[in-house]
Motif scaffolding. Sequence first.
Motif, mmCIF file in Angstrom:
data_model
loop_
_atom_site.group_PDB
_atom_site.id
_atom_site.type_symbol
_atom_site.label_atom_id
_atom_site.label_comp_id
_atom_site.label_asym_id
_atom_site.label_seq_id
_atom_site.Cartn_x
_atom_site.Cartn_y
_atom_site.Cartn_z
ATOM 1 N N ALA A 70 0.835 -1.203 0.000
ATOM 2 C CA ALA A 70 0.000 0.000 0.000
ATOM 3 C C ALA A 70 0.868 1.251 0.000
ATOM 4 C CB ALA A 70 -0.933 -0.008 1.200
ATOM 5 N N CYS A 71 1.875 1.238 -0.837
ATOM 6 C CA CYS A 71 2.839 2.331 -0.958
ATOM 7 C C CYS A 71 3.139 2.489 -2.439
ATOM 8 C CB CYS A 71 4.115 1.983 -0.184
ATOM 9 S SG CYS A 71 5.507 3.117 -0.431
ATOM 10 N N ASN A 72 2.876 3.656 -2.981
ATOM 11 C CA ASN A 72 3.085 3.863 -4.415
ATOM 12 C C ASN A 72 4.551 3.758 -4.808
ATOM 13 O OD1 ASN A 72 0.505 4.906 -6.062
ATOM 14 N ND2 ASN A 72 0.301 5.523 -3.922
ATOM 15 N N THR A 73 5.442 4.300 -3.971
ATOM 16 C CA THR A 73 6.865 4.243 -4.298
ATOM 17 C C THR A 73 7.347 2.804 -4.354
ATOM 18 O OG1 THR A 73 7.235 6.388 -3.238
ATOM 19 C CG2 THR A 73 9.164 5.006 -3.613
ATOM 20 N N ALA A 74 6.968 2.005 -3.356
ATOM 21 C CA ALA A 74 7.366 0.592 -3.343
ATOM 22 C C ALA A 74 6.704 -0.171 -4.479
ATOM 23 C CB ALA A 74 7.026 -0.039 -1.994
ATOM 24 N N SER A 75 5.444 0.149 -4.780
ATOM 25 C CA SER A 75 4.767 -0.491 -5.910
ATOM 26 C C SER A 75 5.470 -0.162 -7.219
ATOM 27 C CB SER A 75 3.302 -0.032 -5.979
ATOM 28 O OG SER A 75 2.555 -0.498 -4.884
ATOM 29 N N ALA A 76 5.940 1.088 -7.333
ATOM 30 C CA ALA A 76 6.597 1.525 -8.568
ATOM 31 C C ALA A 76 7.992 0.950 -8.716
ATOM 32 C CB ALA A 76 6.654 3.051 -8.600
ATOM 33 N N LYS A 77 8.735 0.905 -7.618
ATOM 34 C CA LYS A 77 10.154 0.572 -7.708
ATOM 35 C C LYS A 77 10.485 -0.891 -7.395
ATOM 36 C CE LYS A 77 12.069 5.156 -6.657
ATOM 37 N NZ LYS A 77 13.013 5.914 -5.803
ATOM 38 N N LYS A 122 8.590 11.850 -5.598
ATOM 39 C CA LYS A 122 9.603 11.900 -6.655
ATOM 40 C C LYS A 122 9.887 10.506 -7.203
ATOM 41 C CE LYS A 122 14.442 13.181 -7.488
ATOM 42 N NZ LYS A 122 15.695 13.673 -6.860
ATOM 43 N N GLY A 123 9.942 9.525 -6.316
ATOM 44 C CA GLY A 123 10.241 8.162 -6.742
ATOM 45 C C GLY A 123 9.187 7.596 -7.674
ATOM 46 N N THR A 124 7.933 7.837 -7.350
ATOM 47 C CA THR A 124 6.841 7.341 -8.193
ATOM 48 C C THR A 124 6.837 8.043 -9.545
ATOM 49 O OG1 THR A 124 5.493 6.800 -6.257
ATOM 50 C CG2 THR A 124 4.338 7.081 -8.346
ATOM 51 N N VAL A 125 7.044 9.357 -9.545
ATOM 52 C CA VAL A 125 7.080 10.114 -10.799
ATOM 53 C C VAL A 125 8.231 9.641 -11.680
ATOM 54 C CG1 VAL A 125 7.526 12.396 -11.779
ATOM 55 C CG2 VAL A 125 5.892 12.146 -9.902
ATOM 56 N N VAL A 186 -7.595 14.411 -11.101
ATOM 57 C CA VAL A 186 -6.301 14.355 -10.412
ATOM 58 C C VAL A 186 -6.309 13.174 -9.456
ATOM 59 C CG1 VAL A 186 -4.753 15.509 -8.786
ATOM 60 C CG2 VAL A 186 -5.850 16.825 -10.619
ATOM 61 N N LEU A 187 -5.317 12.310 -9.611
ATOM 62 C CA LEU A 187 -5.161 11.150 -8.735
ATOM 63 C C LEU A 187 -4.114 11.439 -7.672
ATOM 64 C CD1 LEU A 187 -5.730 8.095 -8.139
ATOM 65 C CD2 LEU A 187 -3.756 7.603 -9.620
ATOM 66 N N LEU A 188 -4.471 11.208 -6.427
ATOM 67 C CA LEU A 188 -3.512 11.295 -5.325
ATOM 68 C C LEU A 188 -2.742 9.984 -5.290
ATOM 69 C CD1 LEU A 188 -5.712 12.987 -2.560
ATOM 70 C CD2 LEU A 188 -4.159 14.060 -4.210
ATOM 71 N N ALA A 189 -1.597 9.970 -5.945
ATOM 72 C CA ALA A 189 -0.832 8.743 -6.137
ATOM 73 C C ALA A 189 0.196 8.537 -5.023
ATOM 74 C CB ALA A 189 -0.154 8.747 -7.496
ATOM 75 N N CYS A 190 -0.221 8.867 -3.820
ATOM 76 C CA CYS A 190 0.545 8.568 -2.613
ATOM 77 C C CYS A 190 -0.480 8.394 -1.507
ATOM 78 C CB CYS A 190 1.516 9.698 -2.271
ATOM 79 S SG CYS A 190 2.354 9.474 -0.674
ATOM 80 N N THR A 191 -0.354 7.335 -0.734
ATOM 81 C CA THR A 191 -1.391 7.019 0.255
ATOM 82 C C THR A 191 -1.377 7.961 1.455
ATOM 83 O OG1 THR A 191 0.098 5.334 1.196
ATOM 84 C CG2 THR A 191 -1.549 4.596 -0.407
#
Length: 273
Positions: A70-77, A122-125, A186-191
């Motif tokens: 449930a973390c966008n950065t971890a999901s992305a990376k 920044k990581g997700t972007v 607009v999506l809030l892409a960080c929980t």
Amino acid sequence: MQPIGIFDSGYGGLTVFRSIADKMPQYDYIYLGDNARAPYGNRSFETVYEYTLECVEWFFEQGCPLVIVACNTASAKALRSIQQNDLPDLNPENRVLGVIRPSAEIIGEYTQTKKVGILATKGTVTSESYLKEIANFYPDIQVFQHACPLWVPFVESGDYKSDAVDKIIQQDIEQLFKQDANIDTVLLACTHYPLLKDKIEKYLPGNVKLISQGPIVANSLVDYLQRHSTLDNRITKTGFKAFYTTDDVKDFEEHATTFFGEAVKAQHVHLEL
């Protein structure tokens, strides 16, 4: 106990957990916040992958057949590498799911102009995960991203209600809409960001839809488990919830109660730092 594991680098994943628990109250859950190593947003792909894999292994040791990152950065990376490279050796019967794909699958239902804004770390972007995932489902949608590096520290510190945050939020939103004034979703892409929702809405154009991920992920999970009954049958269902943090327990409990919406009692877990 074979609970669903829910993981985040800090507190933000609790907003997703809240939505999931409201939708599926009968299931058992374990939440882990890796607060000692948060935030993940500015860390390298390699570091986020190592941290996330370590936490997934910990969940498996606790008996979790399913882990929600449930973390966008971890999901992305980290998620794809764990799913493809590590899961077959760790436990091929278990599953690890993220929050990016469910959001990408439904984003087209909200936009009329076919122009979507993403507010994220920044990581997700940098990962461009949303650009790729949304293109898979909706190749006609244009996606505009903007990184908001100060938002998570404000939320994690508990200072997100202060007036000082307003100017930063206003500036970030202006930067997003400078890319295209016709963005209508607009999506809030960080929980973490749902806690800033009231402030964000103050600076959005009135016609813009603002989307949080919690309900999206919860609905997606219900559908997923209906389609994967073998996995669903492995998950125990007694309404049990447990909370763990890699950092100070009292501090976690204080902040987590705000995110989760009810009193939280946590335990400390030590992972390699």
